[in-house]
Write a protein that holds these residues in place. Sequence first.
Motif, PDB file in Angstrom:
ATOM      1  N   THR A  85       0.684  -1.123  -0.016  1.00  0.00           N
ATOM      2  CA  THR A  85      -0.050  -0.318  -0.317  1.00  0.00           C
ATOM      3  C   THR A  85       1.040   1.084  -0.100  1.00  0.00           C
ATOM      4  OG1 THR A  85      -2.194  -1.424   1.428  1.00  0.00           O
ATOM      5  CG2 THR A  85      -2.031   1.141   1.086  1.00  0.00           C
ATOM      6  N   SER A  86       1.002   2.359  -1.306  1.00  0.00           N
ATOM      7  CA  SER A  86       1.144   3.703  -1.277  1.00  0.00           C
ATOM      8  C   SER A  86       3.069   3.182  -0.909  1.00  0.00           C
ATOM      9  CB  SER A  86       0.323   4.346  -0.674  1.00  0.00           C
ATOM     10  OG  SER A  86       0.748   4.143   0.707  1.00  0.00           O
ATOM     11  N   PRO A  87       3.372   1.402  -1.720  1.00  0.00           N
ATOM     12  CA  PRO A  87       5.222   2.044  -0.981  1.00  0.00           C
ATOM     13  C   PRO A  87       6.192   4.012  -1.083  1.00  0.00           C
ATOM     14  CG  PRO A  87       4.838   1.108  -3.330  1.00  0.00           C
ATOM     15  CD  PRO A  87       3.266   1.807  -2.417  1.00  0.00           C
ATOM     16  N   TRP A  88       6.883   3.949  -0.537  1.00  0.00           N
ATOM     17  CA  TRP A  88       7.839   4.928  -0.724  1.00  0.00           C
ATOM     18  C   TRP A  88       8.819   5.084  -0.098  1.00  0.00           C
ATOM     19  CZ3 TRP A  88       4.598   9.062  -2.235  1.00  0.00           C
ATOM     20  CH2 TRP A  88       5.474  10.868  -1.141  1.00  0.00           C
ATOM     21  N   GLY A  89       9.338   4.906   0.846  1.00  0.00           N
ATOM     22  CA  GLY A  89      10.567   4.087   1.266  1.00  0.00           C
ATOM     23  C   GLY A  89      11.374   3.307   1.139  1.00  0.00           C
ATOM     24  N   LEU A  90      12.540   2.769   0.366  1.00  0.00           N
ATOM     25  CA  LEU A  90      12.849   1.444   0.002  1.00  0.00           C
ATOM     26  C   LEU A  90      14.270   1.792   0.254  1.00  0.00           C
ATOM     27  CD1 LEU A  90      13.232  -0.892  -1.648  1.00  0.00           C
ATOM     28  CD2 LEU A  90      13.917   0.778  -3.771  1.00  0.00           C
ATOM     29  N   THR A  91      14.737   0.396   0.969  1.00  0.00           N
ATOM     30  CA  THR A  91      16.328   0.348   1.785  1.00  0.00           C
ATOM     31  C   THR A  91      16.463  -0.907   1.408  1.00  0.00           C
ATOM     32  OG1 THR A  91      18.235   0.933   2.907  1.00  0.00           O
ATOM     33  CG2 THR A  91      16.347   0.146   3.499  1.00  0.00           C
ATOM     34  N   PHE A  92      17.716  -1.360   0.632  1.00  0.00           N
ATOM     35  CA  PHE A  92      18.106  -3.084   0.719  1.00  0.00           C
ATOM     36  C   PHE A  92      19.040  -3.035   2.058  1.00  0.00           C
ATOM     37  CE2 PHE A  92      16.523  -1.629  -2.929  1.00  0.00           C
ATOM     38  CZ  PHE A  92      16.760  -2.638  -4.173  1.00  0.00           C
ATOM     39  N   LEU A  93      18.794  -4.327   2.133  1.00  0.00           N
ATOM     40  CA  LEU A  93      20.122  -4.758   3.526  1.00  0.00           C
ATOM     41  C   LEU A  93      20.932  -5.673   2.864  1.00  0.00           C
ATOM     42  CD1 LEU A  93      16.551  -6.304   5.501  1.00  0.00           C
ATOM     43  CD2 LEU A  93      18.314  -4.280   5.587  1.00  0.00           C
ATOM     44  N   ARG A 141       3.727   4.685   2.521  1.00  0.00           N
ATOM     45  CA  ARG A 141       3.436   6.386   3.497  1.00  0.00           C
ATOM     46  C   ARG A 141       2.265   6.550   4.193  1.00  0.00           C
ATOM     47  NH1 ARG A 141       0.425  11.063   0.927  1.00  0.00           N
ATOM     48  NH2 ARG A 141      -0.230   9.881  -0.720  1.00  0.00           N
ATOM     49  N   THR A 142       1.236   5.422   3.601  1.00  0.00           N
ATOM     50  CA  THR A 142      -0.691   5.652   4.470  1.00  0.00           C
ATOM     51  C   THR A 142      -0.402   4.313   5.215  1.00  0.00           C
ATOM     52  OG1 THR A 142      -1.250   4.065   3.043  1.00  0.00           O
ATOM     53  CG2 THR A 142      -1.010   6.942   1.921  1.00  0.00           C
ATOM     54  N   THR A 143       0.295   3.855   5.576  1.00  0.00           N
ATOM     55  CA  THR A 143      -0.387   3.233   6.844  1.00  0.00           C
ATOM     56  C   THR A 143       1.005   2.416   7.878  1.00  0.00           C
ATOM     57  OG1 THR A 143       0.923   0.867   6.157  1.00  0.00           O
ATOM     58  CG2 THR A 143      -1.252   1.007   5.110  1.00  0.00           C
ATOM     59  N   ALA A 144       2.187   3.481   7.680  1.00  0.00           N
ATOM     60  CA  ALA A 144       3.496   4.057   8.463  1.00  0.00           C
ATOM     61  C   ALA A 144       3.973   1.834   8.505  1.00  0.00           C
ATOM     62  CB  ALA A 144       2.996   4.414   9.975  1.00  0.00           C
ATOM     63  N   GLN A 145       3.411   1.264   7.991  1.00  0.00           N
ATOM     64  CA  GLN A 145       4.016  -0.352   8.041  1.00  0.00           C
ATOM     65  C   GLN A 145       5.740  -0.431   6.928  1.00  0.00           C
ATOM     66  OE1 GLN A 145       0.625  -2.339   6.649  1.00  0.00           O
ATOM     67  NE2 GLN A 145      -0.073  -3.190   8.207  1.00  0.00           N
ATOM     68  N   ILE A 146       6.037  -1.147   7.639  1.00  0.00           N
ATOM     69  CA  ILE A 146       7.526  -1.390   6.840  1.00  0.00           C
ATOM     70  C   ILE A 146       7.366  -3.093   6.799  1.00  0.00           C
ATOM     71  CG2 ILE A 146      10.307  -1.057   7.280  1.00  0.00           C
ATOM     72  CD1 ILE A 146       9.196   0.825   7.554  1.00  0.00           C
TER      73      ILE A 146
END
Length: 89
Positions: free
Chosen positions: A44-52, A62-67
């Motif tokens: 849902t509305s992907p916003w930030g992205l980082t690779f491990l 962005r809308t659910t604050a979920q990671i």
Amino acid sequence: MITNMLKFIFMLQLLSCDSSSDSIPEAQELPMEGNITELATGLTSPWGLTFLPDGSALVSSRTTAQIHRIPAEGGTPQLVGTVPGVSFS
């Protein structure tokens, strides 16, 4: 006197603007190389992205604050957590 000077400067700026459509560059198609591969769905509305280091990715919403964590090879996103106190506009 200062007011008249400001009006004059403003008028010069307006006159110097080019309002013709020739001054607007046209959009150009960029060449696309490679293939597009869908690695995950249902976010849902992907916003930030980082690779491990293992190649997986963390994606914030962005809308659910979920990671969510997406495996390096793709697949079902796994909920890692929710950031408290996040609001969006």
